[in-house]
Design an enzyme around this catalytic site. Sequence first.
Site, PDB file in Angstrom:
ATOM      1  N   ASP A 104      48.066  63.179  -4.349  1.00 49.42           N
ATOM      2  CA  ASP A 104      48.705  63.349  -5.654  1.00 49.42           C
ATOM      3  C   ASP A 104      49.906  62.424  -5.842  1.00 49.42           C
ATOM      4  O   ASP A 104      50.507  61.953  -4.871  1.00 49.42           O
ATOM      5  CB  ASP A 104      49.227  64.784  -5.796  1.00 49.42           C
ATOM      6  CG  ASP A 104      48.112  65.802  -5.942  1.00 49.42           C
ATOM      7  OD1 ASP A 104      46.955  65.448  -5.689  1.00 49.42           O
ATOM      8  OD2 ASP A 104      48.420  66.951  -6.307  1.00 49.42           O
ATOM      9  N   HIS A 112      50.192  63.855  -0.542  1.00 51.57           N
ATOM     10  CA  HIS A 112      50.844  63.012  -1.551  1.00 51.57           C
ATOM     11  C   HIS A 112      50.957  61.585  -1.030  1.00 51.57           C
ATOM     12  O   HIS A 112      51.623  61.366  -0.008  1.00 51.57           O
ATOM     13  CB  HIS A 112      52.234  63.573  -1.883  1.00 51.57           C
ATOM     14  CG  HIS A 112      52.188  64.935  -2.497  1.00 51.57           C
ATOM     15  ND1 HIS A 112      52.084  66.085  -1.747  1.00 51.57           N
ATOM     16  CD2 HIS A 112      52.192  65.327  -3.801  1.00 51.57           C
ATOM     17  CE1 HIS A 112      52.038  67.135  -2.554  1.00 51.57           C
ATOM     18  NE2 HIS A 112      52.101  66.702  -3.811  1.00 51.57           N
TER      19      HIS A 112
HETATM   20 ZN    ZN Z   1      52.080  66.393  -8.087  1.00 51.71          ZN
END
Ligand code: ZN
Length: 460
Positions: free
Chosen positions: A270, A414
């Site tokens: 992400d 991430h």
């Molecule tokens: Zn996010």
Amino acid sequence: MANASPEQVNVNVPAEPTMIDFVDPATVSGLSTVTMTEGEGGNRFVHILYPRFESAPKLTELLHKEADRQLRAFKKATPADASAGHPELNVDWQLTAATDDVIGVRLRTGEFLGANWGNATRTFWYHEGRAVDSTDLVAGKGALSRLAVLVKAQLERERGSEIDHDELSDDAELFDSMAFNPDGDLIVEFDDCQVGPCSLGRVAVAVPEEQARPLLSAVGRDAQEAAQDAEPVAPVSAAKVTDTRGPAAVSSRAGSVDCAVAKCVALTFDDGPGPDTGRLLDLLDKENARATFFTVGSNAAISADVIKRMSEEGHLVANHSWSHRDLAKLPSSKITDSLGRTQDALTAAAGQTPTLVRPPYGATDSEVQAVAKRLGLALVNWDVDTFDWRDRNAKVVADRAVGKARRGSIILMHDVQRTSVDAVPDILNRLRGKGYTFVTVPELYGSAGMQAGRLYTSGP
Ligand code: ZN
């Protein structure tokens, strides 16, 4: 304005004189973004984005200092274990100028402390190797005082008794967000509740070009010139969004794995693309592993090449909103705007229209799901959280991913965290040793498919 043809004048006249024409960051080279986050899974929602210019390290330094200041103030105002209401700090950015002479960066802060959103802007400038505040656009303290008098008089004419005139002084903090419109008028923007009741919304003044000019410093004159010379860009509005559709996004290598037979797991990344995303793609390519990337639209807009590469190398490009606000706190029109703009940017870069969205922070409600459905997006959360934004340690992240993965898991990471990218070789190696195959999210569901508007958290 010099030498403008009548057509150009028509294009350039802003609908509202205090509107600033922003520079399209995709046209600026040597630009990347920095993300500061307290990622998915926390109680406090924090997402700060600011640009990094290769050519202007002093500006990056100043922006970092400001981001850090805002983060510390927010943390001080909100307890870490705040369980109700999810206090939120969101900072995104726009370019008020980007020429060889001058760069302007406007940081836009939205803060939610439990009841209402408060909005604030702060604009920083870079000129001849120096990074400065907006007040440096005018030539010293005397010019700032004269500007304050002009602004006060103009607000009195335009807004009358709505404004709290006692608040209007030559305090530098009131003048921390200034830029120019295409006519060269000096735009002075105030934060919510700064010079009047919060219900007023955005308060800004356009000081006419001829009145502003004598007050300007060298930075100010170059900034004004940059705004007047800029190519007009069409404003993006909710009404314009998503008429550009491509074929629905699929992994170019999908279909080769049957997850009813193979032991599948989906790695999801992400918040990118970020500075380490290219390296992550190299690592995945080397191990022939596929992943799903939930990208932030404003990042994707300046990294179209990385988005294209993801798609070409068999990964799935998906939507993670435009600027990572908690969509569940926004009205339907703003949710549509945020997801729709991102669809447009990703479709343009990848040549395929995303079919998946991960709502920022995993936060969703019926309204978010209704908009997702309208845009043809299935919602995807996760069942394995690596908390990689909190523990920036590759070994800890790898242990967590490997330890918690089950058949059909959707693993949250991430790619804006360097340490998460560092963890990937170890994760691939150990999970492969346990017999796992790495697929994109839709492959987990095979021929059953995924439905727009429905929320998924792990494979069947
Ligand atoms: Zn996010």
